[in-house]
Design an enzyme around this catalytic site. Sequence first.
Site, short mmCIF file in Angstrom:
data_model
loop_
_atom_site.label_atom_id
_atom_site.label_comp_id
_atom_site.label_asym_id
_atom_site.label_seq_id
_atom_site.Cartn_x
_atom_site.Cartn_y
_atom_site.Cartn_z
N CYS A 26 0.87 -1.17 0.00
CA CYS A 26 0.00 0.00 0.00
C CYS A 26 0.91 1.22 0.00
CB CYS A 26 -0.94 -0.03 1.19
SG CYS A 26 -0.10 0.03 2.79
N ALA A 27 0.42 2.35 0.49
CA ALA A 27 1.20 3.59 0.44
C ALA A 27 2.43 3.55 1.34
CB ALA A 27 0.31 4.77 0.83
#
Length: 469
Positions: A26-27
């Site tokens: 993810c980020a």
Amino acid sequence: MDTHEVAQQLVTLLGGKNNVISATHCATRLRLVIEDESRINKEAIEEIEGVKGAFSSSGQFQIIFGTGAVNKVYSEFAPLVGVSMEEDKSSNVSHGDAAKKKMNPFARFARTLSNIFVPIIPAIVASGMLMGLLGLMRTYEWMDPESTLFVMLDMFSSAAFIILPILIGYSAAKEFGGNPYLGAVIGGIMTHPALLNPWGLADAQPSTLDFFGFGVEMLGYQGTVIPVLLTVYIMAKLERALRKVIPNVVDLLLTPFLTVIFTGFIALLVVGPLGRILGDGITTALNLVYDIAGPIAGFIFGGLYSTIVLTGVHHSFHAIEAELLAKIGGNYLLPIWAMANVAQGGAALAVFFKTKNQKTKEIAIPAAVSAFLGITEPAIFGVNLRYRRPFIGAAIGGALGGAYVVTSQVMANGIGLTGIPMFAIAQDPINYGIGFIIAVAGAFIAALLLGWKEEKKETANDGATRQAS
């Protein structure tokens, strides 16, 4: 940071290539589905350069690197464990399925709800921000409510909630394995103009049609959540069952046709009314707790929310919050969750000032900032849980902030945003800000007062000794 070296170390410390079932990111984090987590050397992984923490949650082992760095590490890590970079999109689907298989049934249910509502959050946030802007315009008389611009903005702000069943229908069908466009059609049936729109009409009475002795109340489901979720779940099951028995040559014609007809009847005759009763019951029960327990409820929920996050069950709250927004025009749960989140940042700041571990100091500041922006994993898993007592301090801060926002009746116009971004959708930004300060300061002070004993291996001198050797 040598990302190639880091990736190679990870493969070894994770128990080898064959122990990694699936990988994505993810980020800020690597998200890994592991065959046998007992083979992972978590302590050694946390000592790798660039790693800000590691934890197991929601069927995945997650390693925090931070924004930007995680992409570089993943690009080196993926080929080492056999994950194709060109097939990210398809691999993410299989990764999600693999992660779900590792969860218990309740966590799997929560993750399913999260997968349905997270894609819808931007639409609800946009509407919530517009509602907040219109509220300011009306309160401070910045604009005539009868003006064309105000009327048009009011239309924009309510649109997402009016067509919410269509948005949910599309997203839910996709998650349940049905045709998402058929799910949107079912949502359209439940919000059809022939049905009375209850959105904003408190005293309107719908007509009733006689359907072979059954009374069908012609009341729409605009702004509802549970009725369409239940209906689309049945639709997806029915669609898959029909595809098994209908010949391929007429599948394109008959399957959608029969699915829409049968599900439409089920929606209006059975599931829709039952779902409405269930949704109203949940909302009534929550309102009763909110009105009677008040600050005590805020204190308990604010204190326990971060612990709930550890289980992954918090993903299921999106559906409840959306139901509250639709029924009462405000979300009083989100401000409580926000207090718990920013309190984790306050406790991480306390760790920064007290710890002698240089690496922890480097992690604590960005983790605190991340928590203030509503992303708590770096603070929880990278800092506070490492020493345990700061996590308790954060719970105390969250409880104090939660009690305050309930006492001052702070509500939000949306879901999904906490921390500083929630100012954009808070109905009472001033009291939300006061609660924010109480939660952060309470967690900071509580974490310092509780203190913690750092392990010898984590002191700066010991780290230097290991490095020298």
